[in-house]
Design a protein around this motif. Structure first.
Motif, PDB file in Angstrom:
ATOM      1  N   PRO A  92       0.797  -1.235   0.000  1.00  0.00           N
ATOM      2  CA  PRO A  92       0.000   0.000   0.000  1.00  0.00           C
ATOM      3  C   PRO A  92       0.822   1.274   0.000  1.00  0.00           C
ATOM      4  N   GLY A  93       2.170   1.195   0.077  1.00  0.00           N
ATOM      5  CA  GLY A  93       2.956   2.419  -0.035  1.00  0.00           C
ATOM      6  C   GLY A  93       4.153   2.439   0.882  1.00  0.00           C
ATOM      7  N   GLY A  94       4.798   3.633   0.937  1.00  0.00           N
ATOM      8  CA  GLY A  94       6.042   3.774   1.697  1.00  0.00           C
ATOM      9  C   GLY A  94       5.817   4.143   3.153  1.00  0.00           C
ATOM     10  N   GLY A  95       6.901   4.100   3.911  1.00  0.00           N
ATOM     11  CA  GLY A  95       6.832   4.366   5.347  1.00  0.00           C
ATOM     12  C   GLY A  95       6.754   3.034   6.084  1.00  0.00           C
ATOM     13  N   ILE A  96       7.263   3.018   7.302  1.00  0.00           N
ATOM     14  CA  ILE A  96       7.367   1.767   8.059  1.00  0.00           C
ATOM     15  C   ILE A  96       6.018   1.041   8.206  1.00  0.00           C
ATOM     16  N   PRO A  97       4.949   1.720   8.644  1.00  0.00           N
ATOM     17  CA  PRO A  97       3.698   0.959   8.856  1.00  0.00           C
ATOM     18  C   PRO A  97       3.181   0.323   7.571  1.00  0.00           C
ATOM     19  N   LEU A  98       3.261   1.048   6.469  1.00  0.00           N
ATOM     20  CA  LEU A  98       2.718   0.486   5.224  1.00  0.00           C
ATOM     21  C   LEU A  98       3.610  -0.632   4.685  1.00  0.00           C
ATOM     22  N   CYS A  99       4.921  -0.496   4.870  1.00  0.00           N
ATOM     23  CA  CYS A  99       5.812  -1.590   4.456  1.00  0.00           C
ATOM     24  C   CYS A  99       5.477  -2.855   5.254  1.00  0.00           C
ATOM     25  N   LEU A 100       5.233  -2.674   6.558  1.00  0.00           N
ATOM     26  CA  LEU A 100       4.883  -3.845   7.382  1.00  0.00           C
ATOM     27  C   LEU A 100       3.543  -4.416   6.941  1.00  0.00           C
ATOM     28  N   SER A 101       2.655  -3.531   6.531  1.00  0.00           N
ATOM     29  CA  SER A 101       1.355  -3.998   6.054  1.00  0.00           C
ATOM     30  C   SER A 101       1.523  -4.805   4.766  1.00  0.00           C
ATOM     31  N   SER A 102       2.424  -4.362   3.887  1.00  0.00           N
ATOM     32  CA  SER A 102       2.627  -5.109   2.625  1.00  0.00           C
ATOM     33  C   SER A 102       3.080  -6.539   2.932  1.00  0.00           C
ATOM     34  N   ALA A 103       3.916  -6.690   3.964  1.00  0.00           N
ATOM     35  CA  ALA A 103       4.404  -8.027   4.337  1.00  0.00           C
ATOM     36  C   ALA A 103       3.252  -8.894   4.835  1.00  0.00           C
ATOM     37  N   LYS A 104       2.357  -8.254   5.570  1.00  0.00           N
ATOM     38  CA  LYS A 104       1.214  -8.983   6.131  1.00  0.00           C
ATOM     39  C   LYS A 104       0.266  -9.416   5.005  1.00  0.00           C
ATOM     40  N   ILE A 105       0.074  -8.509   4.046  1.00  0.00           N
ATOM     41  CA  ILE A 105      -0.825  -8.819   2.926  1.00  0.00           C
ATOM     42  C   ILE A 105      -0.277 -10.004   2.129  1.00  0.00           C
ATOM     43  N   VAL A 106       1.033  -9.979   1.851  1.00  0.00           N
ATOM     44  CA  VAL A 106       1.627 -11.070   1.064  1.00  0.00           C
ATOM     45  C   VAL A 106       1.524 -12.396   1.822  1.00  0.00           C
ATOM     46  N   ALA A 107       1.805 -12.361   3.125  1.00  0.00           N
ATOM     47  CA  ALA A 107       1.713 -13.607   3.905  1.00  0.00           C
ATOM     48  C   ALA A 107       0.287 -14.151   3.855  1.00  0.00           C
ATOM     49  N   ARG A 108      -0.699 -13.222   3.897  1.00  0.00           N
ATOM     50  CA  ARG A 108      -2.106 -13.661   3.865  1.00  0.00           C
ATOM     51  C   ARG A 108      -2.447 -14.293   2.514  1.00  0.00           C
ATOM     52  N   ILE A 109      -1.951 -13.671   1.433  1.00  0.00           N
ATOM     53  CA  ILE A 109      -2.244 -14.214   0.098  1.00  0.00           C
ATOM     54  C   ILE A 109      -1.637 -15.623  -0.023  1.00  0.00           C
ATOM     55  N   ILE A 110      -0.407 -15.757   0.473  1.00  0.00           N
ATOM     56  CA  ILE A 110       0.265 -17.066   0.382  1.00  0.00           C
ATOM     57  C   ILE A 110      -0.484 -18.085   1.243  1.00  0.00           C
ATOM     58  N   GLN A 111      -0.892 -17.664   2.423  1.00  0.00           N
ATOM     59  CA  GLN A 111      -1.648 -18.565   3.312  1.00  0.00           C
ATOM     60  C   GLN A 111      -2.935 -19.035   2.629  1.00  0.00           C
ATOM     61  N   ASP A 112      -3.624 -18.098   1.978  1.00  0.00           N
ATOM     62  CA  ASP A 112      -4.876 -18.453   1.278  1.00  0.00           C
ATOM     63  C   ASP A 112      -4.617 -19.521   0.225  1.00  0.00           C
ATOM     64  N   LYS A 113      -3.460 -19.388  -0.463  1.00  0.00           N
ATOM     65  CA  LYS A 113      -3.154 -20.370  -1.511  1.00  0.00           C
ATOM     66  C   LYS A 113      -2.844 -21.736  -0.912  1.00  0.00           C
ATOM     67  N   GLU A 114      -2.259 -21.700   0.301  1.00  0.00           N
ATOM     68  CA  GLU A 114      -1.889 -22.960   0.955  1.00  0.00           C
ATOM     69  C   GLU A 114      -3.127 -23.720   1.436  1.00  0.00           C
TER      70      GLU A 114
END
Ligand SMILES: Cc1cc2nc3c(=O)[nH]c(=O)nc-3n(C[C@H](O)[C@H](O)[C@H](O)COP(=O)(O)OP(=O)(O)OC[C@H]3O[C@@H](n4cnc5c(N)ncnc54)[C@H](O)[C@@H]3O)c2cc1C
Length: 485
Positions: free
Chosen positions: A462-484
């Protein structure tokens, strides 16, 4: 075993490494530098310690949730978020306590309490109605978008100020020039221009004024140190000084990454490097590059790190010395791609909070001005000119001769930011958010045609800055989890 290769150990790279290690992946992180953290860097000199990059810490829970008890660190909630200095002599303390802040505004610039509250409440309304969609979900998956909650949020759309600029919105609600400038400044938190960015970006002030501004007890670098130790504990393997040169795919699925040292096979690849850098060097794609080139970059920064052999009780942890003509300053940054003769100066002194960051009787000054993206300007000339301008401004506004107190100096400019972290044109936050369509134009967290390829970090959704970077990591983990599942 399922294996994932992560390219880059910026904060998002480490965060996603932690999440995937907890999901039982074998995780390798490839980092071209010799240490983790990317932009969240530090250096030490003559008994001083400097955080070189981020200095503002919001939404700390996004870090906490990644750490086991033994790696948690302490951070303080700031009572004064920022101290603002204006050329006409006005000084405003942005207190975290809203009632105290309202009193301060009333006595300093005669703003009635209800006007501040109207602004604060509006920012809260925007946060409630946009954050779950634009900050904490993938807006590129139908599954995330079409939820009952989001359908309800559609009705709030007319109220999120997407059609007016931040500045126009602030002028209308606040109508007092000092305070308009104060709230306009939040556009710079993601490197944007308040005269063009949509009023929706007023949501940023909500993070500080309602959810709180924090500071880690041993400085910003503590965030990286803790995440890094946690990742290692979970078995993540870091390969430092190992630059990834290519991403290898076959039959529309990733196969691994190539580095100068060889080929590493993996089932998934997650890139935490700037998206332009990714498509220009790691997986060349001229069509993607053409699109990315059209997107305006966010601002970069020019920073002077000064060891100062005196203490200044009139200063706080975060201090802003505003320019007199804010509109002109942004015209220089985004249109002329230059630095104005009167830039706003941000002065961050971590030793105010963390005494051991400077020797006794001294302070560690991080003096930053927003800078345009690097398009080949003459930086040595710009640095020399801006250094003089900044020193004269601080001398004038503090009634001091600053130069005589500077023990040593280090400088970080857009060229070095680009070279060290791979950020295209040295932009701090990837593409700017100057258009109401910016959120939709950001690159998704996954590749649309190559399976197993994902993206985190400041240049993608969702963009730059620490909170949004951490959010991007969470989103990717969720997408991967959904695929699993
Ligand atoms: C001066 C400055 C001030 C800032 N202030 C704030 C602030 O106050 N608050 C805030 O929240 N944010 C702030 N930011 C923004 C914040 O630092 C970034 O958004 C965030 O740290 C970016 O993290 P990232 O995960 O995108 O990776 P980055 O930090 O960009 O790191 C990318 C990593 O990838 C590595 N890499 C690049 N190419 C390769 C390759 N080919 N192979 C292997 N490794 C590679 C790089 O060496 C780097 O370590 C600031 C940034 C700067 C520079």
């Amino acid at each position: 075993m399922r294996r994932v290769a992560i390219i880059g150990s910026g904060i998002a790279g480490i965060a996603v490494a932690i999440r995937l290690a907890r999901m039982s992946f074998i995780v390798d992180v490839f980092e071209k530098a010799s240490t983790p953290g990317g932009k969240v860097a530090e250096f030490q000199q003559q008994g001083f310690r400097f955080d070189m990059g981020p200095s503002l810490f919001t939404l700390p829970e996004l870090v906490d949730e990644l750490l086991d008890e033994e790696y948690q660190f302490s951070y303080d909630k700031l009572e004064t978020i920022t101290r603002y200095f204006y050329e006409d002599g006005t000084q405003i303390n942005a207190f975290a306590d809203i009632e105290k802040f309202a009193q301060e505004l009333n006595s300093k610039v005669s703003i009635p309490r209800k006007r501040l509250l109207k602004h604060i409440n509006k920012a809260a309304f925007i946060y409630r109605n946009t954050a779950p969609v634009f900050l904490f979900s993938s807006i590129h998956r139908i599954k995330d978008l079409w939820t009952f909650g989001n359908l309800k949020r559609l009705f709030a759309l007319p109220g999120i100020n997407a059609l007016k600029s931040m500045h126009k919105t602030n002028e209308k609600v606040i109508g007092e020039e000092h305070l308009v400038q104060l709230f306009d400044r939040y556009a710079t938190y993601n490197g944007s221009n308040p005269y063009r960015a949509p009023g929706t970006l007023n949501v940023i002030s909500h993070l500080e004024h309602a959810l709180g501004a924090y500071f880690p007890q041993n400085g910003m670098r503590t965030i990286i140190n803790s995440l890094y130790e946690q990742a290692k504990k979970l078995g993540v393997k870091f390969h430092f000084n190992e630059e990834v040169c290519s991403v290898v795919s076959k039959k529309k699925h990733v196969k691994g990454v190539g580095t100068k040292g060889g080929f590493y096979s993996s089932n998934m690849v997650i890139s935490d490097v700037d998206i332009y850098h990714f498509y220009s060097r790691l997986l060349p794609d001229s069509k993607k590059l053409r699109k990315l080139k059209k997107e305006e970059r966010s601002t970069s920064a020019l920073i002077f790190y000064w060891g100062v052999k005196r203490q200044f009780p009139e200063l706080d942890l975060h201090n802003i010395f505003f320019s007199q003509n804010y509109r002109e300053e942004f015209d220089f940054l985004f249109n002329k791609k230059q630095l104005s003769d009167d830039p706003t100066v941000y002065l961050f002194i971590s030793s105010k909070q963390n005494e051991s960051d400077a020797p006794s009787g001294c302070e560690n000054w991080f003096v930053m001005v927003n800078a345009p993206e690097n398009i080949g300007q003459d930086w040595s000339q710009l640095i020399e000119k801006t250094r003089q301008v900044v020193i004269s401004k601080l001398n004038r506004m503090l009634g001091e001769n600053i130069e005589q107190h500077i023990l040593f100096e280090q400088i970080l400019d857009p060229l070095q930011i680009e070279e060290r972290t791979g950020s295209y044109h040295g932009a701090l936050y990837g593409p700017s958010s100057n258009s109401r369509f910016s959120a939709f134009n950001r690159h998704p967290n996954f590749h649309r045609t190559i399976g197993g390829l994902y993206f985190v970090g400041g240049s993608v959704h969702p963009g730059g800055g620490i909170p949004l970077c951490l959010s991007s990591a969470k989103i990717v983990a969720r997408i991967i989890q959904d695929k699993e599942d």
